[in-house]
Design a protein around this motif. Structure first.
Motif, PDB file in Angstrom:
ATOM      1  N   ILE A 119       0.836  -1.204   0.000  1.00 15.40           N
ATOM      2  CA  ILE A 119       0.000   0.000   0.000  1.00 15.40           C
ATOM      3  C   ILE A 119       0.867   1.249   0.000  1.00 15.40           C
ATOM      4  CG2 ILE A 119      -1.659   1.324   1.390  1.00 15.40           C
ATOM      5  CD1 ILE A 119      -2.869  -1.409   2.204  1.00 15.40           C
ATOM      6  N   ILE A 120       1.940   1.214   0.783  1.00 18.82           N
ATOM      7  CA  ILE A 120       2.857   2.365   0.812  1.00 18.82           C
ATOM      8  C   ILE A 120       3.482   2.575  -0.553  1.00 18.82           C
ATOM      9  CG2 ILE A 120       5.068   3.155   1.738  1.00 18.82           C
ATOM     10  CD1 ILE A 120       4.208   1.884   4.416  1.00 18.82           C
ATOM     11  N   ILE A 122       2.237   1.668  -3.489  1.00 20.55           N
ATOM     12  CA  ILE A 122       1.205   2.088  -4.445  1.00 20.55           C
ATOM     13  C   ILE A 122       0.862   3.562  -4.270  1.00 20.55           C
ATOM     14  CG2 ILE A 122      -1.222   1.804  -5.068  1.00 20.55           C
ATOM     15  CD1 ILE A 122      -0.843  -1.204  -4.564  1.00 20.55           C
ATOM     16  N   THR A 123       0.747   3.989  -3.029  1.00 19.62           N
ATOM     17  CA  THR A 123       0.355   5.380  -2.785  1.00 19.62           C
ATOM     18  C   THR A 123       1.517   6.340  -2.942  1.00 19.62           C
ATOM     19  OG1 THR A 123       0.750   5.140  -0.404  1.00 19.62           O
ATOM     20  CG2 THR A 123      -1.494   4.711  -1.215  1.00 19.62           C
ATOM     21  N   GLY A 124       2.713   5.826  -2.963  1.00 16.49           N
ATOM     22  CA  GLY A 124       3.888   6.679  -3.138  1.00 16.49           C
ATOM     23  C   GLY A 124       4.173   7.542  -1.926  1.00 16.49           C
ATOM     24  N   ALA A 125       3.959   6.995  -0.738  1.00 11.77           N
ATOM     25  CA  ALA A 125       4.143   7.755   0.492  1.00 11.77           C
ATOM     26  C   ALA A 125       5.603   8.153   0.705  1.00 11.77           C
ATOM     27  CB  ALA A 125       3.632   6.957   1.668  1.00 11.77           C
ATOM     28  N   SER A 127       7.806   8.859  -1.721  1.00 10.66           N
ATOM     29  CA  SER A 127       8.350   9.525  -2.916  1.00 10.66           C
ATOM     30  C   SER A 127       8.607  10.971  -2.699  1.00 10.66           C
ATOM     31  CB  SER A 127       7.407   9.361  -4.105  1.00 10.66           C
ATOM     32  OG  SER A 127       7.215   8.008  -4.376  1.00 10.66           O
TER      33      SER A 127
END
Length: 127
Positions: A119-120, A122-125, A127
């Protein structure tokens, strides 16, 4: 259902995994017949022996003695290498068993951790 899985994982599943982690090196030790090879270390190679003849002829006696010595030496050399390889394989199996048992203990925590990491990503937390 989740708690049933956790109960099985740390109950019967852990006992089964621990038993397999123990039997893996024991099986490797028996597969290479280390105990038997150590007991028969100086036995002749494939039971190849020069038979003794009747009477005493020094040339025949010393020829048979030399050939039997070489046969026993060849048997000992081959057995030493197989015993050494058996010990290495047994040690490797023991290490693999311990590592697998450690992985088994943390496996239930890995499922949510991997899901959270996905999930991290995918969401690009980060980045």
């Amino acid at each position: 259902m989740f708690f049933t899985l956790i109960a099985w994982h740390y109950g019967a599943g852990l006992r089964f995994t621990a038993a397999n982690a123990l039997y893996l090196p024991l099986g490797m030790f028996r597969y290479f017949s280390v105990a038997t090879l150590m007991r028969t270390l100086i036995a002749p190679w494939h039971r190849i022996l020069t038979p003794r003849t009747r009477g005493f002829d020094p040339s025949v006696f010393f020829t048979a003695l030399g050939e039997n010595f070489v046969s026993r030496l060849a048997g000992a050399v081959v057995r030493v290498f197989v015993i050494a390889f058996g010990f290495v394989a047994t040690l490797a199996a023991a290490v693999i068993g311990v590592v697998w048992l450690a992985i088994w203990l943390f496996l239930p925590a890995a499922v949510p951790a991997i899901a959270a990491w996905g999930i991290i990503l995918i969401t690009g937390a980060f980045s």
